[in-house]
Design an enzyme around this catalytic site. Structure first.
Site, PDB file in Angstrom:
ATOM      1  CG  ASN A   1      -0.229  -0.083   2.508  1.00 42.96           C
ATOM      2  OD1 ASN A   1       0.512   0.818   2.854  1.00 42.96           O
ATOM      3  ND2 ASN A   1      -0.414  -1.187   3.241  1.00 42.96           N
TER       4      ASN A   1
ATOM      5  N   PRO B   1      -2.469 -11.792  10.229  1.00 47.94           N
ATOM      6  CG  PRO B   1      -0.420 -12.093  11.295  1.00 47.94           C
ATOM      7  CD  PRO B   1      -1.112 -12.287   9.976  1.00 47.94           C
ATOM      8  CG  ASP B   2      -5.491  -6.663  14.184  1.00 50.97           C
ATOM      9  OD1 ASP B   2      -4.600  -6.034  14.793  1.00 50.97           O
ATOM     10  OD2 ASP B   2      -6.533  -6.130  13.765  1.00 50.97           O
ATOM     11  CB  ILE B   3       0.518  -6.591  14.398  1.00 52.53           C
ATOM     12  CG1 ILE B   3       0.964  -7.375  13.153  1.00 52.53           C
ATOM     13  CG2 ILE B   3       1.687  -6.382  15.356  1.00 52.53           C
ATOM     14  CD1 ILE B   3       1.861  -6.634  12.213  1.00 52.53           C
ATOM     15  CB  VAL B   4      -2.454  -3.359  17.178  1.00 52.75           C
ATOM     16  CG1 VAL B   4      -3.903  -3.316  16.754  1.00 52.75           C
ATOM     17  CG2 VAL B   4      -2.220  -2.409  18.332  1.00 52.75           C
TER      18      VAL B   4
ATOM     19  CG  ASP C   1      -6.673  -5.326   6.092  1.00 51.55           C
ATOM     20  OD1 ASP C   1      -6.174  -5.241   7.230  1.00 51.55           O
ATOM     21  OD2 ASP C   1      -7.329  -4.401   5.558  1.00 51.55           O
TER      22      ASP C   1
ATOM     23  CE  LYS D   1     -10.862  -0.022  12.306  1.00 49.51           C
ATOM     24  NZ  LYS D   1     -10.325   0.778  11.240  1.00 49.51           N
TER      25      LYS D   1
ATOM     26  CG  PHE E   1      -2.226   5.624  14.601  1.00 45.16           C
ATOM     27  CD1 PHE E   1      -1.413   5.162  15.629  1.00 45.16           C
ATOM     28  CD2 PHE E   1      -2.175   6.966  14.261  1.00 45.16           C
ATOM     29  CE1 PHE E   1      -0.573   6.015  16.310  1.00 45.16           C
ATOM     30  CE2 PHE E   1      -1.330   7.828  14.931  1.00 45.16           C
ATOM     31  CZ  PHE E   1      -0.528   7.358  15.955  1.00 45.16           C
TER      32      PHE E   1
HETATM   33  O1  C5P Z   1      -8.374  -2.568  11.438  1.00 43.55           O
HETATM   34  P1  C5P Z   1      -7.543  -1.443  10.961  1.00 43.55           P
HETATM   35  O2  C5P Z   1      -6.500  -1.830   9.969  1.00 43.55           O
HETATM   36  O3  C5P Z   1      -8.284  -0.225  10.548  1.00 43.55           O
HETATM   37  O4  C5P Z   1      -6.798  -0.981  12.318  1.00 43.55           O
HETATM   38  C1  C5P Z   1      -5.811  -0.047  12.340  1.00 43.55           C
HETATM   39  C2  C5P Z   1      -4.920  -0.253  13.530  1.00 43.55           C
HETATM   40  O5  C5P Z   1      -4.599  -1.624  13.713  1.00 43.55           O
HETATM   41  C3  C5P Z   1      -3.594   0.404  13.330  1.00 43.55           C
HETATM   42  O6  C5P Z   1      -3.098   0.768  14.595  1.00 43.55           O
HETATM   43  C4  C5P Z   1      -2.766  -0.690  12.659  1.00 43.55           C
HETATM   44  O7  C5P Z   1      -1.375  -0.462  12.819  1.00 43.55           O
HETATM   45  C5  C5P Z   1      -3.239  -1.898  13.412  1.00 43.55           C
HETATM   46  N1  C5P Z   1      -3.209  -3.148  12.620  1.00 43.55           N
HETATM   47  C6  C5P Z   1      -2.325  -4.156  12.977  1.00 43.55           C
HETATM   48  N2  C5P Z   1      -2.323  -5.326  12.263  1.00 43.55           N
HETATM   49  C7  C5P Z   1      -3.175  -5.512  11.240  1.00 43.55           C
HETATM   50  C8  C5P Z   1      -4.054  -4.497  10.880  1.00 43.55           C
HETATM   51  C9  C5P Z   1      -4.047  -3.328  11.595  1.00 43.55           C
HETATM   52  O8  C5P Z   1      -1.543  -3.978  13.916  1.00 43.55           O
HETATM   53  N3  C5P Z   1      -3.149  -6.662  10.575  1.00 43.55           N
END
Ligand code: C5P
Length: 421
Positions: free
Chosen positions: A223, A319-322, A293, A351, A337
């Site tokens: 991106n 995976p969603d890291i945060v 994503d 969120k 963020f």
């Molecule tokens: O769900 P979304 O992408 O909008 O969420 C944004 C927040 O989640 C940001 O802080 C982004 O760095 C974190 N994020 C993450 N891992 C992902 C997707 C988003 O840490 N796979």
């Protein structure tokens, strides 16, 4: 390494130019110092004015140039004692043998030599002269005296000289000198911040930039994230005294000074690096990265050949890291963020809860003037309910200023001493 001085109060540099051929380089030095955000005033000796005019320095510094000790007009504007007090650093570049001799003997027969005695600020000299004059015993003796008196000497470069000689005595390039000055103030600020900064003693881990999801050995999905927000935040956290680890996807930004950078490519690499930092201990985790994503289910071993009119890639969720870090038993203060194009507040607070964050900063990326790639941003910060803090609106400002306000918000929430679970 890049120095972000915008988080440090503006510093005053008194640049003293003495009479050597290198004086022309000092004009560029004013520019470079100003690039770092320094406020620069210029003092010139009689000798310097034989090489370059005060008008040049006036135009570049934006201030009248100081040349005379006993000039009633100049004294009425900013007298020599006031000027000596104004300076946070006196930088003599180029410094001739003559001025070194004057300083080392405490003479005070012109404006510059008087300022030298009248200032409490650190004094730096950048000697520039013929190599034989540099090597002369008297010059070296005077220099040693100045070093003993606490003056910092910027060593001259070796090379071809204006007089045709080759050897030591060239004034270093203005970029180098300005960088050394910036590094000095950065280090000074850091020393204080490590003790009194808003994030003193805290370990902060920040994710930044995009991730790259390989399709085959030559292609990837990614991106437009530039990483600017995460890098600005890393610099602000460091300036606030934190130990900062910046986990960054591929971006073309310089690592902020003092920040430890971990370079990653894919979302899974970023998660692994984040987990590793977490295990080493982490007080605050800030997720600014624009994580892809999805990734392709199977990375092709060889370059995919052009074949039919259509090509379908099978994508699987990353995976969603945060959120993963927030689910850990021993977890840090979590900052996320959100970049939204509509219902900004509703999505952001959603969120905050679903990802179990402590704080979320959101911006409206449908606005062309802020967000991705821009140097400016505007945000709304929300805190988890248990902090009892109202939302905060950060008006459009350079990302450095936004970062500073985010650091303040993190500090405020941390000082509530809410148990993080
Ligand atoms: O769900 P979304 O992408 O909008 O969420 C944004 C927040 O989640 C940001 O802080 C982004 O760095 C974190 N994020 C993450 N891992 C992902 C997707 C988003 O840490 N796979």
């Amino acid at each position: 390494m890049s120095f972000n001085l915008s988080v440090i109060p503006t510093r005053h540099i008194l640049l003293a130019v003495t009479g050597g051929i290198a004086a022309y380089k000092s004009a560029i030095l004013v520019r470079r110092l100003k690039d770092y955000g320094f406020d620069v005033r210029v003092v010139m000796t009689q000798g310097a004015q034989a090489f370059i005019t005060p008008l040049t320095f006036q135009a570049l510094s934006g201030y009248p140039v100081h040349t005379e000790l006993l000039d009633p007009e100049a004294e009425a504007g900013m007298g020599h004692i006031e000027l000596a007090r104004w300076a946070d650093l006196v930088l003599v570049a180029p410094a001739t043998c003559d001025v070194l001799a004057k300083f080392s003997h405490g003479l005070a027969d012109d404006l510059l030599s008087t300022l030298y005695l009248a200032t409490k600020a650190p004094v730096w000299v950048s000697p520039a002269m013929n190599q034989q004059m540099w090597a002369a015993k008297a010059t070296q003796r005077n220099l040693q005296q100045l070093v003993d008196d606490g003056v910092h000497v910027i060593m001259p470069d070796a090379g071809e000289q204006a007089c045709g000689d080759v050897g030591l005595g060239r004034m270093p390039e203005p970029e180098d000198i300005a960088r050394q000055v910036a590094a000095y103030f950065h280090a000074e600020h850091r020393k204080v911040a490590e003790q009194y900064g808003l994030l003193a003693g805290k370990k902060v881990v920040i994710t930044a930039g995009p991730t790259r999801e390989a399709v085959d050995p030559v292609r990837y999905i990614s991106n437009h994230s530039t990483g600017k927000m995460g890098f600005a935040l890393a610099a602000a956290c460091y300036a606030a005294g934190a130990d900062v680890h910046l986990i960054s996807g591929p971006v073309s930004l310089e690592t902020p000074n003092g920040v430890k950078r971990i370079r990653v490519s894919s979302a899974r690499d970023m998660l692994e690096a984040s987990m590793n930092r977490l295990h080493e201990g982490c007080d605050v985790f800030i997720a600014t990265a624009a994580v892809a994503d999805y990734r392709v289910a199977t990375i092709a071993e060889h370059k995919i050949k052009k074949s039919g009119d259509e090509l379908n890639l099978n994508l699987v969720k990353n995976p969603d890291i945060v959120a993963t870090i927030a689910q850990q038993e021993k977890r840090p203060f979590m900052v996320g963020f959100a970049a939204e194009t509509q219902n900004v507040e509703a999505y952001a607070t959603g969120k905050l809860i679903s990802k179990k964050l402590d704080m979320i900063a959101c911006n409206d990326v449908s606005r062309a003037d802020i967000g991705f790639g821009s140097d400016e941003n505007a945000m709304i910060i929300f805190f988890a309910e248990q902090y009892g803090l109202d939302k905060r609106i950060l008006e459009k400002a350079p990302k450095q200023h936004i970062s500073q306000q985010l650091v303040e918000a993190i500090h405020e929430a941390l000082s509530k001493n809410v148990a993080i679970s």
